[in-house]
Design a protein around this motif. Structure first.
Motif, mmCIF file in Angstrom:
data_model
loop_
_atom_site.group_PDB
_atom_site.id
_atom_site.type_symbol
_atom_site.label_atom_id
_atom_site.label_comp_id
_atom_site.label_asym_id
_atom_site.label_seq_id
_atom_site.Cartn_x
_atom_site.Cartn_y
_atom_site.Cartn_z
ATOM 1 N N ASN A 111 0.835 -1.207 0.000
ATOM 2 C CA ASN A 111 0.000 0.000 0.000
ATOM 3 C C ASN A 111 0.866 1.252 0.000
ATOM 4 O O ASN A 111 0.561 2.232 -0.699
ATOM 5 N N MET A 112 1.960 1.224 0.791
ATOM 6 C CA MET A 112 2.853 2.375 0.835
ATOM 7 C C MET A 112 3.505 2.593 -0.538
ATOM 8 O O MET A 112 3.621 3.733 -1.000
ATOM 9 N N ASN A 113 3.913 1.526 -1.189
ATOM 10 C CA ASN A 113 4.505 1.648 -2.527
ATOM 11 C C ASN A 113 3.517 2.252 -3.515
ATOM 12 O O ASN A 113 3.886 3.100 -4.343
ATOM 13 N N HIS A 114 2.248 1.821 -3.429
ATOM 14 C CA HIS A 114 1.231 2.394 -4.316
ATOM 15 C C HIS A 114 1.048 3.885 -4.038
ATOM 16 O O HIS A 114 0.930 4.696 -4.978
ATOM 17 N N SER A 115 1.043 4.242 -2.746
ATOM 18 C CA SER A 115 0.888 5.656 -2.385
ATOM 19 C C SER A 115 2.066 6.477 -2.893
ATOM 20 O O SER A 115 1.888 7.563 -3.452
ATOM 21 N N VAL A 116 3.279 5.972 -2.695
ATOM 22 C CA VAL A 116 4.475 6.689 -3.167
ATOM 23 C C VAL A 116 4.442 6.824 -4.677
ATOM 24 O O VAL A 116 4.783 7.875 -5.234
ATOM 25 N N LYS A 117 4.010 5.788 -5.358
ATOM 26 C CA LYS A 117 3.938 5.844 -6.825
ATOM 27 C C LYS A 117 2.921 6.887 -7.277
ATOM 28 O O LYS A 117 3.174 7.642 -8.213
ATOM 29 N N ARG A 118 1.757 6.923 -6.586
ATOM 30 C CA ARG A 118 0.749 7.923 -6.955
ATOM 31 C C ARG A 118 1.279 9.341 -6.736
ATOM 32 O O ARG A 118 1.101 10.225 -7.580
ATOM 33 N N VAL A 119 1.958 9.552 -5.574
ATOM 34 C CA VAL A 119 2.507 10.890 -5.299
ATOM 35 C C VAL A 119 3.578 11.237 -6.326
ATOM 36 O O VAL A 119 3.619 12.360 -6.839
ATOM 37 N N SER A 120 4.430 10.253 -6.631
ATOM 38 C CA SER A 120 5.481 10.483 -7.615
ATOM 39 C C SER A 120 4.895 10.809 -8.983
ATOM 40 O O SER A 120 5.366 11.738 -9.666
ATOM 41 N N ASP A 121 3.877 10.062 -9.366
ATOM 42 C CA ASP A 121 3.219 10.342 -10.655
ATOM 43 C C ASP A 121 2.581 11.721 -10.645
ATOM 44 O O ASP A 121 2.668 12.469 -11.636
ATOM 45 N N SER A 122 1.961 12.077 -9.528
ATOM 46 C CA SER A 122 1.320 13.391 -9.418
ATOM 47 C C SER A 122 2.359 14.504 -9.499
ATOM 48 O O SER A 122 2.178 15.490 -10.218
ATOM 49 N N VAL A 123 3.475 14.343 -8.770
ATOM 50 C CA VAL A 123 4.544 15.350 -8.800
ATOM 51 C C VAL A 123 5.122 15.454 -10.202
ATOM 52 O O VAL A 123 5.364 16.561 -10.716
ATOM 53 N N SER A 124 5.339 14.315 -10.832
ATOM 54 C CA SER A 124 5.898 14.316 -12.176
ATOM 55 C C SER A 124 4.952 15.011 -13.156
ATOM 56 O O SER A 124 5.386 15.811 -13.998
ATOM 57 N N ARG A 125 3.664 14.735 -13.033
ATOM 58 C CA ARG A 125 2.683 15.354 -13.929
ATOM 59 C C ARG A 125 2.636 16.867 -13.679
ATOM 60 O O ARG A 125 2.638 17.663 -14.618
#
Length: 141
Positions: free
Chosen positions: A92-106
């Protein structure tokens, strides 16, 4: 003819005597065999008793070992459940980090043009300020 009767009686008596002797010999041999069989059965009974005691002891030890193994297995089940929950938490933490990373990247991609303009304006301002400062110093001398 009377003597034939005596001879016949003697032959019959001798035959009965021989029969009795052979029956006695056979019975004595049978007695020895039965004594040997009796001794063998007694020895076998002692061995069976020993095996029975050892089997009972082994069965009790096996049951104790199985109980111990079951309790340890139950203890390990909680460890494995905790490890599974930890794995789910990391996932779950990995999914959250990925979502934040994708959001920051976007957002960075969306804002990159604005950032580039801000950097250019910042550089232009620094250049102008440096020129103004240099001019002011030149006037003061």
């Amino acid at each position: 003819m009377e003597w034939l009767l005596y001879v016949s009686a003697a032959v019959v008596a001798l035959a009965v005597l021989l029969l009795v002797i052979f029956i006695i010999i056979t019975l004595q041999a049978l007695k020895k065999t039965m004594d040997s069989v009796s001794k063998t059965v007694e020895d076998l009974q002692g061995q069976v008793d020993g095996i029975t005691k050892e089997s009972n002891s082994l069965l009790h030890k096996t049951n104790a070992l199985a109980d111990d193994l079951q309790s340890k297995s139950d203890s390990l089940n909680s460890v494995f459940e905790a490890a599974q929950e930890l794995g789910v938490t990391f996932q779950n933490m990995n999914h959250s980090v990925k979502r934040v990373s994708d959001s920051v990247s976007r957002k960075a991609d969306e804002q990159s043009e604005s950032v580039a303009k801000a950097v250019q304006w910042g550089n232009a301002a620094l250049v102008m300020w440096s020129k103004w400062k240099a001019k002011k110093e030149a006037e003061q001398r």
